[in-house]
Design a protein around this motif. Structure first.
Motif, PDB file in Angstrom:
ATOM      1  N   MET A  21      36.747   9.339  -4.174  1.00 49.10           N
ATOM      2  CA  MET A  21      36.391  10.684  -4.642  1.00 49.10           C
ATOM      3  C   MET A  21      37.573  11.387  -5.300  1.00 49.10           C
ATOM      4  O   MET A  21      37.388  12.273  -6.129  1.00 49.10           O
ATOM      5  N   ARG A  22      38.778  10.996  -4.947  1.00 48.65           N
ATOM      6  CA  ARG A  22      39.984  11.587  -5.543  1.00 48.65           C
ATOM      7  C   ARG A  22      40.461  10.821  -6.787  1.00 48.65           C
ATOM      8  O   ARG A  22      41.442  11.206  -7.411  1.00 48.65           O
ATOM      9  N   SER A  23      39.764   9.777  -7.148  1.00 45.15           N
ATOM     10  CA  SER A  23      40.131   8.972  -8.311  1.00 45.15           C
ATOM     11  C   SER A  23      39.969   9.787  -9.596  1.00 45.15           C
ATOM     12  O   SER A  23      39.193  10.746  -9.653  1.00 45.15           O
ATOM     13  N   SER A  24      40.668   9.375 -10.633  1.00 48.55           N
ATOM     14  CA  SER A  24      40.493  10.022 -11.941  1.00 48.55           C
ATOM     15  C   SER A  24      39.309   9.417 -12.700  1.00 48.55           C
ATOM     16  O   SER A  24      38.900   9.941 -13.730  1.00 48.55           O
ATOM     17  N   ASP A  25      38.753   8.342 -12.168  1.00 49.01           N
ATOM     18  CA  ASP A  25      37.610   7.663 -12.784  1.00 49.01           C
ATOM     19  C   ASP A  25      36.315   8.315 -12.273  1.00 49.01           C
ATOM     20  O   ASP A  25      36.005   8.227 -11.073  1.00 49.01           O
ATOM     21  N   PRO A  26      35.537   8.952 -13.154  1.00 49.18           N
ATOM     22  CA  PRO A  26      34.311   9.628 -12.716  1.00 49.18           C
ATOM     23  C   PRO A  26      33.326   8.718 -11.974  1.00 49.18           C
ATOM     24  O   PRO A  26      32.668   9.159 -11.036  1.00 49.18           O
ATOM     25  N   GLN A  27      33.235   7.451 -12.391  1.00 47.89           N
ATOM     26  CA  GLN A  27      32.313   6.539 -11.700  1.00 47.89           C
ATOM     27  C   GLN A  27      32.777   6.269 -10.278  1.00 47.89           C
ATOM     28  O   GLN A  27      31.974   6.218  -9.350  1.00 47.89           O
ATOM     29  N   LYS A  28      34.081   6.096 -10.091  1.00 45.12           N
ATOM     30  CA  LYS A  28      34.600   5.891  -8.735  1.00 45.12           C
ATOM     31  C   LYS A  28      34.381   7.140  -7.885  1.00 45.12           C
ATOM     32  O   LYS A  28      34.071   7.036  -6.698  1.00 45.12           O
ATOM     33  N   GLN A  29      34.522   8.311  -8.478  1.00 46.63           N
ATOM     34  CA  GLN A  29      34.268   9.553  -7.747  1.00 46.63           C
ATOM     35  C   GLN A  29      32.825   9.587  -7.248  1.00 46.63           C
ATOM     36  O   GLN A  29      32.559   9.889  -6.083  1.00 46.63           O
ATOM     37  N   GLU A  30      31.898   9.264  -8.154  1.00 41.74           N
ATOM     38  CA  GLU A  30      30.474   9.223  -7.782  1.00 41.74           C
ATOM     39  C   GLU A  30      30.217   8.183  -6.696  1.00 41.74           C
ATOM     40  O   GLU A  30      29.474   8.437  -5.748  1.00 41.74           O
ATOM     41  N   ASP A  31      30.832   7.014  -6.848  1.00 43.38           N
ATOM     42  CA  ASP A  31      30.655   5.948  -5.862  1.00 43.38           C
ATOM     43  C   ASP A  31      31.125   6.406  -4.483  1.00 43.38           C
ATOM     44  O   ASP A  31      30.457   6.155  -3.482  1.00 43.38           O
ATOM     45  N   GLY A  32      32.274   7.073  -4.435  1.00 40.21           N
ATOM     46  CA  GLY A  32      32.789   7.565  -3.161  1.00 40.21           C
ATOM     47  C   GLY A  32      31.863   8.587  -2.532  1.00 40.21           C
ATOM     48  O   GLY A  32      31.562   8.528  -1.334  1.00 40.21           O
ATOM     49  N   PHE A  33      31.384   9.514  -3.347  1.00 46.00           N
ATOM     50  CA  PHE A  33      30.461  10.544  -2.859  1.00 46.00           C
ATOM     51  C   PHE A  33      29.206   9.909  -2.273  1.00 46.00           C
ATOM     52  O   PHE A  33      28.807  10.210  -1.145  1.00 46.00           O
ATOM     53  N   HIS A  34      28.598   9.017  -3.035  1.00 43.55           N
ATOM     54  CA  HIS A  34      27.338   8.415  -2.591  1.00 43.55           C
ATOM     55  C   HIS A  34      27.525   7.447  -1.428  1.00 43.55           C
ATOM     56  O   HIS A  34      26.602   7.261  -0.627  1.00 43.55           O
ATOM     57  N   SER A  35      28.702   6.881  -1.289  1.00 46.44           N
ATOM     58  CA  SER A  35      28.929   5.980  -0.156  1.00 46.44           C
ATOM     59  C   SER A  35      29.007   6.748   1.166  1.00 46.44           C
ATOM     60  O   SER A  35      28.742   6.185   2.230  1.00 46.44           O
ATOM     61  N   LEU A  36      29.336   8.020   1.105  1.00 46.53           N
ATOM     62  CA  LEU A  36      29.411   8.831   2.327  1.00 46.53           C
ATOM     63  C   LEU A  36      28.065   9.420   2.735  1.00 46.53           C
ATOM     64  O   LEU A  36      27.849   9.731   3.915  1.00 46.53           O
ATOM     65  N   ARG A  37      27.183   9.606   1.810  1.00 44.39           N
ATOM     66  CA  ARG A  37      25.919  10.313   2.082  1.00 44.39           C
ATOM     67  C   ARG A  37      25.154   9.790   3.301  1.00 44.39           C
ATOM     68  O   ARG A  37      24.676  10.592   4.095  1.00 44.39           O
ATOM     69  N   PRO A  38      25.037   8.487   3.499  1.00 42.57           N
ATOM     70  CA  PRO A  38      24.267   8.023   4.663  1.00 42.57           C
ATOM     71  C   PRO A  38      24.945   8.323   6.007  1.00 42.57           C
ATOM     72  O   PRO A  38      24.308   8.213   7.053  1.00 42.57           O
ATOM     73  N   TYR A  39      26.213   8.681   5.982  1.00 41.55           N
ATOM     74  CA  TYR A  39      26.981   8.814   7.231  1.00 41.55           C
ATOM     75  C   TYR A  39      27.457  10.241   7.509  1.00 41.55           C
ATOM     76  O   TYR A  39      28.277  10.444   8.408  1.00 41.55           O
ATOM     77  N   VAL A  40      26.959  11.213   6.772  1.00 39.53           N
ATOM     78  CA  VAL A  40      27.500  12.570   6.897  1.00 39.53           C
ATOM     79  C   VAL A  40      27.383  13.135   8.306  1.00 39.53           C
ATOM     80  O   VAL A  40      28.297  13.812   8.783  1.00 39.53           O
ATOM     81  N   ALA A  41      26.293  12.861   8.982  1.00 39.06           N
ATOM     82  CA  ALA A  41      26.123  13.409  10.333  1.00 39.06           C
ATOM     83  C   ALA A  41      27.173  12.854  11.289  1.00 39.06           C
ATOM     84  O   ALA A  41      27.650  13.571  12.177  1.00 39.06           O
ATOM     85  N   ASP A  42      27.535  11.601  11.092  1.00 44.59           N
ATOM     86  CA  ASP A  42      28.533  10.973  11.959  1.00 44.59           C
ATOM     87  C   ASP A  42      29.963  11.391  11.603  1.00 44.59           C
ATOM     88  O   ASP A  42      30.869  11.197  12.409  1.00 44.59           O
ATOM     89  N   GLN A  43      30.157  11.922  10.418  1.00 42.37           N
ATOM     90  CA  GLN A  43      31.510  12.206   9.945  1.00 42.37           C
ATOM     91  C   GLN A  43      31.731  13.691   9.649  1.00 42.37           C
ATOM     92  O   GLN A  43      32.616  14.049   8.885  1.00 42.37           O
ATOM     93  N   ILE A  44      30.948  14.547  10.294  1.00 41.08           N
ATOM     94  CA  ILE A  44      31.019  15.980  10.001  1.00 41.08           C
ATOM     95  C   ILE A  44      32.418  16.545  10.267  1.00 41.08           C
ATOM     96  O   ILE A  44      32.927  17.331   9.477  1.00 41.08           O
ATOM     97  N   ALA A  45      33.046  16.159  11.342  1.00 42.53           N
ATOM     98  CA  ALA A  45      34.384  16.693  11.648  1.00 42.53           C
ATOM     99  C   ALA A  45      35.383  16.292  10.568  1.00 42.53           C
ATOM    100  O   ALA A  45      36.216  17.117  10.136  1.00 42.53           O
ATOM    101  N   GLU A  46      35.300  15.064  10.093  1.00 40.15           N
ATOM    102  CA  GLU A  46      36.200  14.606   9.045  1.00 40.15           C
ATOM    103  C   GLU A  46      35.941  15.343   7.736  1.00 40.15           C
ATOM    104  O   GLU A  46      36.874  15.716   7.017  1.00 40.15           O
ATOM    105  N   LEU A  47      34.668  15.562   7.416  1.00 38.95           N
ATOM    106  CA  LEU A  47      34.321  16.286   6.192  1.00 38.95           C
ATOM    107  C   LEU A  47      34.842  17.721   6.237  1.00 38.95           C
ATOM    108  O   LEU A  47      35.400  18.216   5.248  1.00 38.95           O
ATOM    109  N   ILE A  48      34.668  18.372   7.368  1.00 36.11           N
ATOM    110  CA  ILE A  48      35.167  19.739   7.524  1.00 36.11           C
ATOM    111  C   ILE A  48      36.688  19.760   7.384  1.00 36.11           C
ATOM    112  O   ILE A  48      37.249  20.616   6.704  1.00 36.11           O
ATOM    113  N   GLY A  49      37.348  18.807   8.008  1.00 33.14           N
ATOM    114  CA  GLY A  49      38.801  18.720   7.907  1.00 33.14           C
ATOM    115  C   GLY A  49      39.265  18.528   6.474  1.00 33.14           C
ATOM    116  O   GLY A  49      40.218  19.170   6.019  1.00 33.14           O
ATOM    117  N   GLU A  50      38.602  17.646   5.744  1.00 30.97           N
ATOM    118  CA  GLU A  50      38.963  17.412   4.342  1.00 30.97           C
ATOM    119  C   GLU A  50      38.729  18.663   3.504  1.00 30.97           C
ATOM    120  O   GLU A  50      39.539  18.998   2.639  1.00 30.97           O
TER     121      GLU A  50
END
Length: 112
Positions: A12-41
Motif C-alpha cells: 500500500m505504501r508502494s509508488s506503483d498504483p497496482q501494488k497499492q491496490e493489491d495491498g488494499f484488497h489483500s487486507l479486506r478479507p482480514y479486517v476484523a482480525d486486524q482492527i488493532a493494527e489498522l487503527i495503529g497504522e
C-alpha cells in the motif's frame, strides 16, 4: 503484526498504483482480525492522505466497536474525505454508542 499485514502495508505504501491496490484488497478479507493494527497504522500515518483514507475504509469494513474512539475523533476532523469516511463507518457500526455519536455530531453538540 502478522507477515500478511506487514506485506500488505508495504504494498500500500508502494509508488506503483497496482501494488497499492493489491495491498488494499489483500487486507479486506482480514479486517476484523486486524482492527488493532489498522487503527495503529492510521494513527501513525500523517503524510499520505490517500493511505489514511484507505486505512479508514478498511477500519469501517471491520465494523468493530474497538474502532469507536478513533471514528468519533475522525468524524470531527475538518478534513472532509476523512470525516465523511468516519461518519459512514459509524453508520455501518450501527451500535447504540455509534448512533449517539452521529446524533451529537449532527446536532453540533460536544462529544464526551
Amino acid at each position: 503484526m502478522t507477515n500478511r499485514f506487514r506485506d500488505a502495508m508495504q504494498l500500500m505504501r508502494s509508488s506503483d498504483p497496482q501494488k497499492q491496490e493489491d495491498g488494499f484488497h489483500s487486507l479486506r478479507p482480514y479486517v476484523a482480525d486486524q482492527i488493532a493494527e489498522l487503527i495503529g497504522e492510521f494513527r501513525r500515518e500523517h503524510e499520505d492522505h490517500g493511505l489514511r483514507c484507505w486505512l479508514l475504509e478498511l477500519i469501517a469494513e471491520a465494523r468493530s466497536p474497538e474502532a469507536l474512539p478513533l471514528l468519533t475523533e475522525v468524524a470531527q476532523y475538518e478534513d472532509g474525505p476523512l470525516r465523511d469516511r468516519a461518519l459512514e463507518a459509524l453508520t455501518l457500526l450501527g451500535t447504540k454508542e455509534a448512533r449517539q455519536v452521529l446524533w451529537r455530531i449532527r446536532a453540533n453538540q460536544p462529544i464526551r
